[in-house]
Scaffold this active site. Structure first.
Site, PDB file in Angstrom:
ATOM      1  N   ALA A  63       0.856  -1.185   0.000  1.00 51.18           N
ATOM      2  CA  ALA A  63       0.000   0.000   0.000  1.00 51.18           C
ATOM      3  C   ALA A  63       0.892   1.234   0.000  1.00 51.18           C
ATOM      4  O   ALA A  63       2.057   1.170   0.400  1.00 51.18           O
ATOM      5  CB  ALA A  63      -0.871  -0.019   1.250  1.00 51.18           C
ATOM      6  N   GLY A 102       0.556  -5.189   0.782  1.00 51.66           N
ATOM      7  CA  GLY A 102      -0.544  -5.136  -0.180  1.00 51.66           C
ATOM      8  C   GLY A 102      -0.151  -5.703  -1.540  1.00 51.66           C
ATOM      9  O   GLY A 102      -1.005  -6.201  -2.287  1.00 51.66           O
ATOM     10  N   GLU A 105      -0.647  -9.239  -1.258  1.00 46.80           N
ATOM     11  CA  GLU A 105      -2.105  -9.465  -1.179  1.00 46.80           C
ATOM     12  C   GLU A 105      -2.737  -9.420  -2.576  1.00 46.80           C
ATOM     13  O   GLU A 105      -3.624 -10.208  -2.891  1.00 46.80           O
ATOM     14  CB  GLU A 105      -2.746  -8.428  -0.246  1.00 46.80           C
ATOM     15  CG  GLU A 105      -2.348  -8.672   1.207  1.00 46.80           C
ATOM     16  CD  GLU A 105      -2.855  -7.583   2.147  1.00 46.80           C
ATOM     17  OE1 GLU A 105      -2.501  -6.410   1.937  1.00 46.80           O
ATOM     18  OE2 GLU A 105      -3.600  -7.916   3.081  1.00 46.80           O
ATOM     19  N   GLU A 125       3.779  -5.673   7.365  1.00 40.88           N
ATOM     20  CA  GLU A 125       2.890  -4.689   7.996  1.00 40.88           C
ATOM     21  C   GLU A 125       3.146  -4.504   9.487  1.00 40.88           C
ATOM     22  O   GLU A 125       3.064  -3.380   9.997  1.00 40.88           O
ATOM     23  CB  GLU A 125       1.417  -5.066   7.768  1.00 40.88           C
ATOM     24  CG  GLU A 125       0.904  -4.785   6.359  1.00 40.88           C
ATOM     25  CD  GLU A 125       1.116  -5.922   5.387  1.00 40.88           C
ATOM     26  OE1 GLU A 125       1.968  -6.799   5.663  1.00 40.88           O
ATOM     27  OE2 GLU A 125       0.442  -5.964   4.345  1.00 40.88           O
TER      28      GLU A 125
HETATM   29  C1  3H9 Z   1       0.445  -2.410   3.392  1.00 41.31           C
HETATM   30  O1  3H9 Z   1       0.716  -2.866   2.321  1.00 41.31           O
HETATM   31  C2  3H9 Z   1      -0.921  -2.490   4.017  1.00 41.31           C
HETATM   32  C3  3H9 Z   1      -1.833  -3.437   3.320  1.00 41.31           C
HETATM   33  O2  3H9 Z   1      -1.721  -4.733   3.863  1.00 41.31           O
HETATM   34  C4  3H9 Z   1      -3.262  -3.053   3.501  1.00 41.31           C
HETATM   35  C5  3H9 Z   1      -3.722  -1.816   2.886  1.00 41.31           C
HETATM   36  C6  3H9 Z   1      -5.197  -1.618   2.979  1.00 41.31           C
HETATM   37  N1  3H9 Z   1       4.575   3.466   0.042  1.00 41.31           N
HETATM   38  O3  3H9 Z   1      13.222   1.987   0.766  1.00 41.31           O
HETATM   39  P1  3H9 Z   1      13.667   2.722  -0.445  1.00 41.31           P
HETATM   40  C7  3H9 Z   1       9.336   5.035  -0.994  1.00 41.31           C
HETATM   41  S1  3H9 Z   1       1.600  -1.569   4.319  1.00 41.31           S
HETATM   42  C8  3H9 Z   1       5.026   4.688  -0.260  1.00 41.31           C
HETATM   43  O4  3H9 Z   1      14.719   3.736  -0.291  1.00 41.31           O
HETATM   44  P2  3H9 Z   1      14.764   0.306  -1.537  1.00 41.31           P
HETATM   45  C9  3H9 Z   1      10.397   5.413   0.020  1.00 41.31           C
HETATM   46  O5  3H9 Z   1       9.878   6.282   0.990  1.00 41.31           O
HETATM   47  C10 3H9 Z   1       3.017  -1.519   3.261  1.00 41.31           C
HETATM   48  N2  3H9 Z   1       6.327   4.964  -0.492  1.00 41.31           N
HETATM   49  O6  3H9 Z   1      14.063   1.724  -1.634  1.00 41.31           O
HETATM   50  C11 3H9 Z   1      11.424   6.060  -0.879  1.00 41.31           C
HETATM   51  O7  3H9 Z   1      10.959   7.359  -1.183  1.00 41.31           O
HETATM   52  P3  3H9 Z   1      12.006   8.547  -1.452  1.00 41.31           P
HETATM   53  C12 3H9 Z   1       3.776  -2.777   3.287  1.00 41.31           C
HETATM   54  C13 3H9 Z   1       7.181   3.953  -0.401  1.00 41.31           C
HETATM   55  O8  3H9 Z   1      15.034  -0.105  -2.913  1.00 41.31           O
HETATM   56  C14 3H9 Z   1      11.350   5.229  -2.149  1.00 41.31           C
HETATM   57  O9  3H9 Z   1      10.073   4.618  -2.136  1.00 41.31           O
HETATM   58  N3  3H9 Z   1       5.001  -2.604   2.552  1.00 41.31           N
HETATM   59  C15 3H9 Z   1       6.780   2.654  -0.083  1.00 41.31           C
HETATM   60  O10 3H9 Z   1      15.880   0.341  -0.558  1.00 41.31           O
HETATM   61  C16 3H9 Z   1      12.423   4.174  -2.245  1.00 41.31           C
HETATM   62  O11 3H9 Z   1      12.358   3.379  -1.067  1.00 41.31           O
HETATM   63  C17 3H9 Z   1       6.158  -2.214   3.118  1.00 41.31           C
HETATM   64  O12 3H9 Z   1       6.228  -2.007   4.303  1.00 41.31           O
HETATM   65  C18 3H9 Z   1       5.415   2.421   0.130  1.00 41.31           C
HETATM   66  N4  3H9 Z   1       4.939   1.200   0.420  1.00 41.31           N
HETATM   67  O13 3H9 Z   1      13.674  -0.652  -0.916  1.00 41.31           O
HETATM   68  C19 3H9 Z   1       7.320  -2.066   2.199  1.00 41.31           C
HETATM   69  N5  3H9 Z   1       7.876   1.833  -0.054  1.00 41.31           N
HETATM   70  O14 3H9 Z   1      12.802   8.131  -2.616  1.00 41.31           O
HETATM   71  C20 3H9 Z   1       8.058  -0.774   2.479  1.00 41.31           C
HETATM   72  C21 3H9 Z   1       8.923   2.630  -0.358  1.00 41.31           C
HETATM   73  O15 3H9 Z   1      11.140   9.736  -1.659  1.00 41.31           O
HETATM   74  N6  3H9 Z   1       9.129  -0.535   1.543  1.00 41.31           N
HETATM   75  N7  3H9 Z   1       8.515   3.896  -0.570  1.00 41.31           N
HETATM   76  O16 3H9 Z   1      12.815   8.584  -0.192  1.00 41.31           O
HETATM   77  C22 3H9 Z   1      10.292  -1.202   1.566  1.00 41.31           C
HETATM   78  O17 3H9 Z   1      10.504  -2.096   2.340  1.00 41.31           O
HETATM   79  C23 3H9 Z   1      11.352  -0.766   0.617  1.00 41.31           C
HETATM   80  O18 3H9 Z   1      11.059   0.555   0.218  1.00 41.31           O
HETATM   81  C24 3H9 Z   1      11.492  -1.629  -0.656  1.00 41.31           C
HETATM   82  C25 3H9 Z   1      12.501  -0.937  -1.608  1.00 41.31           C
HETATM   83  C26 3H9 Z   1      12.044  -2.990  -0.245  1.00 41.31           C
HETATM   84  C27 3H9 Z   1      10.183  -1.772  -1.358  1.00 41.31           C
END
Ligand code: 3H9
Length: 714
Positions: A63, A102, A105, A125
């Site tokens: 998400a 998500g 999901e 999450e």
């Molecule tokens: C969820 O899914 C809830 C659902 O179950 C239900 C919903 C109803 N959203 O980390 P990075 C941005 S909860 C928005 O440096 P990497 C991050 O801020 C979600 N932005 O890259 C950064 O922005 P900026 C569950 C996001 O290659 C840029 O992307 N998912 C999101 O080292 C690059 O990120 C997670 O918890 C996001 N979801 O790692 C996953 N994710 O460039 C969270 C990232 O402006 N994310 N950004 O600073 C991660 O673990 C890592 O970002 C990922 C990439 C592994 C994806």
């Protein structure tokens, strides 16, 4: 039609591509685009099957976290996923990079899943104070069983494609580099009745007609409930490890619901629990921490600056800190030369590094074969500075004494090649003064590691007056390669972290002087969520460190500063903390858990008596409030002085270097949650007893007057 999701049909296969850089988060626009594409696929008579994939480096990161805390905009993700699942033609999710939260999901809502061999799949999450809220807690147990679902969801850590295949989360590991190609091939097999879909619609060997290919819906599957005792055991384990966080226990409830309720009721229950967590301060704190961590490297002064290439790192001093720095540099793939004063000290340093590397092997962070290669080939220990002639970066980690540091820097300056960077690991000392004793002050910076340096993730990159932007950029790229989080700090006594530590530790000392016991202070703070209280921290760091700092400040001590005399007494009794088995606590051999010692209380009572203080009682709440207010007040001064770039950087320092509870987001986030007027009122109240220590920071007063919070400065 949304530009974030592209739809096209190629020879009977609909291709639905999500294109929302950088991480294909499921923003409002993506959800809209997905819904439109699914509807279009349903209506597209030329398309028999669809492949859903992500463009760029990953499938879907989850998400869009930046939308959390705002009022949710339809279409909601659970509804989009239901639309995918209920589609009457099959949809294959083709996963590369990561499918998280998500994102996974969505993939579970699809009818088949193909993943690239390097892909990672997970439900992180709980690390954001949430549970999967788009059917994850109901679909995952149906696909992989309750136990696996519990592991994945309550742990929050991703698994790789081969584990996902083994547990039934995916149908195939793709061999094609381009996962969309693999997805199309898989889709064609299903249409031809050759893929796993044939189990649903056809007999083996029989060819199905395209219209006969039925989707395999996860929501239609049944769940095998776990035994009552297994669930009890899970609850016990999660309660013990929760440390005050609630999300993983709520996840357990939601997964349990998948075994007792129908799929539709289970989805409703998940939604109810998800909404409760969405409104929790824990979620707000953890998401603040997520973004703060990513913001910290965004600095205007280095936005277009490339750091220097570093291959060979020199380390001066092989004590705990030097050996830790050498270890982390080896683990980061650098060649390391460590200098000690004599051969026995160099041998001891090598064996400390060997121990650290062995520890890394034990923790699964290092391959055993590589461990030997690192130590034998990549590590040189020497007693001669000329061994540093080839080093690109030299980090000094000797005793915390200005005269000694200056001598070492002059020797480093003489031995190093002209373009080498000279860094100090000092925790408190004036780096401008150190730089000024070299012929290259623009090539000097602070790299303040935290002990143990090969484990702790924080690195303060301390920028002196003449430090060039290229060096700052180098500090940040070094941190990235070492797997650390760098925070920019300016020069002052203690930089960001230790300057704050000194101040809030002083607040703790004042409470002890006035009647609290050090053990009550530690307990109140660990109950609040800190990893350790200040006195257990002092034992870990060594009471000689605090003593030396107090001695150094003695000439500048204001007559109104209150003095924790017992701390000097402990030092003079040779109680230096864990390393001597005695400090504030008593440690039995090999144990890191200390026992309380009445003798310490006697020393404290003696100090109070000498100062004419009548002890009073403190509630745990007052202890926490005073500790936090001291931290926040000094942090405001530190921002005003330009030592920290923004409040969220201070949060990152405290979260990664000082055991601040992550679920509270860091002290500046906590201050905003408490409300700055309340913080200021408390400080003014405490000032009624001690208006020397409790002088409110001008920035704090200013923000209150302007009705602003710290976040407005981020
Ligand atoms: C969820 O899914 C809830 C659902 O179950 C239900 C919903 C109803 N959203 O980390 P990075 C941005 S909860 C928005 O440096 P990497 C991050 O801020 C979600 N932005 O890259 C950064 O922005 P900026 C569950 C996001 O290659 C840029 O992307 N998912 C999101 O080292 C690059 O990120 C997670 O918890 C996001 N979801 O790692 C996953 N994710 O460039 C969270 C990232 O402006 N994310 N950004 O600073 C991660 O673990 C890592 O970002 C990922 C990439 C592994 C994806």
């Amino acid at each position: 039609m949304s530009t974030l999701v592209k739809y096209e049909c190629l020879q009977g296969v609909a291709l639905i591509a999500i294109n929302n850089p950088p991480v294909n988060a499921l923003s409002h626009g993506v959800r809209n685009g997905l819904l439109d594409s699914i509807r279009r696929f349903e209506d597209d008579e030329g398309a028999q099957i669809a492949v859903l994939y992500g463009t760029g480096r990953l499938f879907i990161s989850g998400a869009d976290i930046s939308e959390f805390g705002q009022s949710p905009q339809p279409p909601h993700l659970p509804d989009v996923i239901l639309q995918i699942e209920r589609c009457d033609k099959p949809i294959v999710a083709a996963i590369h990079g990561v499918a998280l939260g998500g994102g996974l999901e969505v993939a579970m809502g699809a009818h088949y899943r193909v993943a690239h061999g390097q892909a990672k799949l997970g439900m992180p999450e709980v690390k954001l104070g949430l549970i999967p809220g788009a059917g994850g807690t109901q679909r995952l147990p149906r696909l992989v069983g309750v136990d696996n679902a519990l592991k994945l969801i309550t742990g929050g850590n991703p698994i790789d494609a081969s584990d996902a295949l083994q547990m039934g989360l995916i149908d195939r590991i793709a061999t094609d580099e381009d996962v969309s190609v693999a997805g199309i091939a898989f889709a064609r097999e299903i249409v031809l009745g050759m893929g796993p879909g044939s189990r649903v619609t056809t007999q083996p060997g029989e060819r199905s007609q395209s219209t006969e290919v039925l989707p395999r819906r996860t929501g239609d599957m049944s769940v095998e409930p776990a035994s009552e005792s297994a669930m009890k055991e899970w609850r016990k384990t999660l309660t013990a490890s929760a440390r005050g966080e609630i999300a993983s226990l709520v996840a357990l409830d939601a997964i349990e619901a998948s075994t007792t309720l129908s799929f539709a009721q289970g989805l409703q229950e998940e939604r109810r629990l998800f909404s409760i967590l969405m409104d929790s301060p824990e979620r707000a704190g953890l998401i603040h921490a997520f973004f703060a961590e990513r913001k910290v490297a965004k600095l205007a002064e280095i936005s277009n600056v490339k750091g220097k290439d570093i291959a060979h790192i020199g380390v001066i001093g092989g004590g705990t800190m030097g050996a830790g720095i050498a270890t982390t540099a080896l683990l980061g793939g650098y060649t390391v030369t460590l200098i000690e004063k004599d051969t026995p000290a160099a041998t001891a340093a090598r064996s400390a590094i060997e121990n650290n590397l062995d520890g890394a092997v034990k923790r699964g962070k290092l391959d055993i074969a590589l461990r030997h290669q690192l130590e034998k080939i990549r590590l040189v220990t020497s007693t001669h500075y000329h061994s540093l002639a080839d080093a690109d970066l030299i980090i000094e980690a000797v005793f915390e004494d200005m005269d000694i540091k200056k001598q070492v820097f002059q020797a480093m300056d003489a031995a190093a090649k002209p373009d080498a960077i000279l860094a100090t690991n000092t925790s408190y000392l004036d780096i401008n003064e150190i730089a000024a004793c070299t012929n290259r002050p623009e090539s000097v910076l602070g790299l303040h590691f935290f002990s143990p340096a090969h484990v702790m993730k924080l690195l303060e990159v301390v920028v002196a007056d003449k430090t060039s932007p290229e060096l700052i950029a180098t500090g940040f790229s070094l941190a990235r390669r070492l797997g650390k989080i760098a925070v920019r700090a300016g020069v002052c006594d203690g930089f960001i972290g230790n300057r704050l530590l000194t101040h809030y530790r002083t607040a703790a000392d004042h409470m002890v002087l006035d009647g609290a016991s050090p053990y009550q202070v530690d307990k109140a703070l660990t109950d609040y969520g800190f990893a350790m209280g200040p006195y257990a921290v002092a034992d870990l760091a060594g009471l000689d460190i605090g003593y030396a700092a107090r001695q150094r400040r003695t000439p500048f001590r204001h007559p109104r500063e209150r003095h924790p005399g017992w701390a000097d007494d402990l030092y003079h009794e040779g109680r230096l903390g864990r390393k001597t088995g005695k400090g504030y606590y008593l440690y039995s051999a090999g144990s890191s858990r200390g026992a309380e010692d009445p003798h310490v209380e006697e020393l404290v009572a003696q100090t109070r008596h000498e100062a004419g203080i009548t002890p009073r009682a403190f509630s745990d709440e007052e202890i926490v409030t005073r500790y936090l207010c001291a931290m926040i007040n000094e942090a405001a001064r530190l921002l005003d002085d330009g030592i920290a770039t923004r409040p969220s950087d201070i949060d990152v320092v405290l979260l990664f270097g000082y055991g601040y509870p992550r679920r509270k987001g860091g002290p500046m986030h906590t201050a905003d949650q408490l409300g700055l007027p309340a913080v200021l009122r408390n400080i003014q109240l405490f000032a009624q007893d001690d208006d020397f220590f409790w002088q409110s920071a001008p920035l704090l007063e200013q923000l209150v007057a302007q009705d602003r919070n710290f976040n407005s400065l981020n």
